[in-house]
Design an enzyme around this catalytic site. Sequence first.
Site, PDB file in Angstrom:
ATOM      1  N   PHE A  95      61.933  37.099  11.789  1.00  0.00           N
ATOM      2  CA  PHE A  95      63.300  37.380  12.245  1.00  0.00           C
ATOM      3  C   PHE A  95      63.734  38.810  11.855  1.00  0.00           C
ATOM      4  CE2 PHE A  95      67.939  37.000  11.576  1.00  0.00           C
ATOM      5  CZ  PHE A  95      68.317  36.491  12.800  1.00  0.00           C
ATOM      6  N   ASN A 196      71.223  33.082   5.478  1.00  0.00           N
ATOM      7  CA  ASN A 196      71.458  33.235   6.919  1.00  0.00           C
ATOM      8  C   ASN A 196      70.484  32.297   7.624  1.00  0.00           C
ATOM      9  OD1 ASN A 196      71.892  34.015   9.552  1.00  0.00           O
ATOM     10  ND2 ASN A 196      70.762  35.947   9.366  1.00  0.00           N
ATOM     11  N   PRO A 197      70.891  31.040   7.798  1.00  0.00           N
ATOM     12  CA  PRO A 197      69.952  30.050   8.350  1.00  0.00           C
ATOM     13  C   PRO A 197      69.906  30.123   9.872  1.00  0.00           C
ATOM     14  CG  PRO A 197      72.053  29.002   7.952  1.00  0.00           C
ATOM     15  CD  PRO A 197      72.224  30.456   7.569  1.00  0.00           C
TER      16      PRO A 197
HETATM   17  N1  GLN Z   1      72.925  36.205  14.868  1.00  0.00           N
HETATM   18  C1  GLN Z   1      71.627  35.890  15.356  1.00  0.00           C
HETATM   19  C2  GLN Z   1      71.552  36.072  16.863  1.00  0.00           C
HETATM   20  O1  GLN Z   1      72.522  35.873  17.523  1.00  0.00           O
HETATM   21  C3  GLN Z   1      71.203  34.488  15.013  1.00  0.00           C
HETATM   22  C4  GLN Z   1      71.079  34.349  13.574  1.00  0.00           C
HETATM   23  C5  GLN Z   1      70.708  33.017  13.100  1.00  0.00           C
HETATM   24  O2  GLN Z   1      70.475  32.021  13.810  1.00  0.00           O
HETATM   25  N2  GLN Z   1      70.649  32.984  11.840  1.00  0.00           N
HETATM   26  O3  GLN Z   1      70.512  36.430  17.376  1.00  0.00           O
END
Ligand code: GLN
Length: 302
Positions: A95, A196-197
């Site tokens: 990620f 931040n899951p």
């Molecule tokens: N904010 C991220 C996005 O919209 C998702 C983050 C998450 O699931 N922790 O791509």
Amino acid sequence: MRRINNINALLRKGEAYLIRHSVPNARKNAEWLLAHTLGCGAMDLYLDGDKYPVPLQIQAYRRLLKRRGDREPLQYIVRSTEFMSELFLTMPGVFIPRPETERLVEIVGSRIAECKKNGDFRILDLCCGSGAILISLLRRIPGTTGVAVDVDDAAAMLAGKNAELAGMGGRMECIRSDARSYIMSNPGRFHAVVCNPPYICSEEIGSLAPEVRTHEPHLGLDGGEDGLDFYRDTIPFLDWTIETGGIVAFEIGAGQGKVVSDLLRSAAFESVKVHHDYSAFERVVTARHASSVRHRGGVTGG
Ligand code: GLN
């Protein structure tokens, strides 16, 4: 006729190629890819616009353009990104740190700085990905140490590399584990937990940008039917690993503030607060574990 392949022309052609493949910010992307290929800064491209890169460099640039045209994230291609104005390594399959997560670091960073007394202060980062959150907190707050945990091997490894790169190797440990097992095997060990899951609803994944949908790990994004699976599975056990008075901070998606706040309240957390990001979306929930009674999640039921 001689084909003109100086830097100006390569930028123009690269931009046109990326526009044909619907890549947002095509010009900037072409600049970053050419600068990356030539090992220079984006400004240098304009100073040296009439210089001719060698054929090998041109081929390498075209390969990168092709990958970006296939909508691979720029951060995977150049293998790095900026977070809190610092450089972090990225890796396909892990990620990519997002700008909106900087809000989590700002909020929990000031809370930790306020309540940290002299002495030991240990922070746990669950779902650490590249390690950007914990590393940024350790950088901001001297005297803290931490553990970054991710269920994915590659993420735990990348977090370790980023910790070394940031000179934080001695202050943080990176561990591959699922969040719940790690919590349950480390009672009362931490003064703060940050996380931040994955919180996107499963059925929304298909409508995300192709960069995210087809290249980033769904493990880090997909929070189940309503996006809240991780919070429901983890929050009831959190008080096991966090000291009385400890701080917890979660990133959340828009509209998830109420449910996550309720989960925290029913798990012996107080002073629950939802914070908004700079686009006015609910983005972070913070709370304190103020109870002196460790209720042990669902384990003892009381
Ligand atoms: N904010 C991220 C996005 O919209 C998702 C983050 C998450 O699931 N922790 O791509």
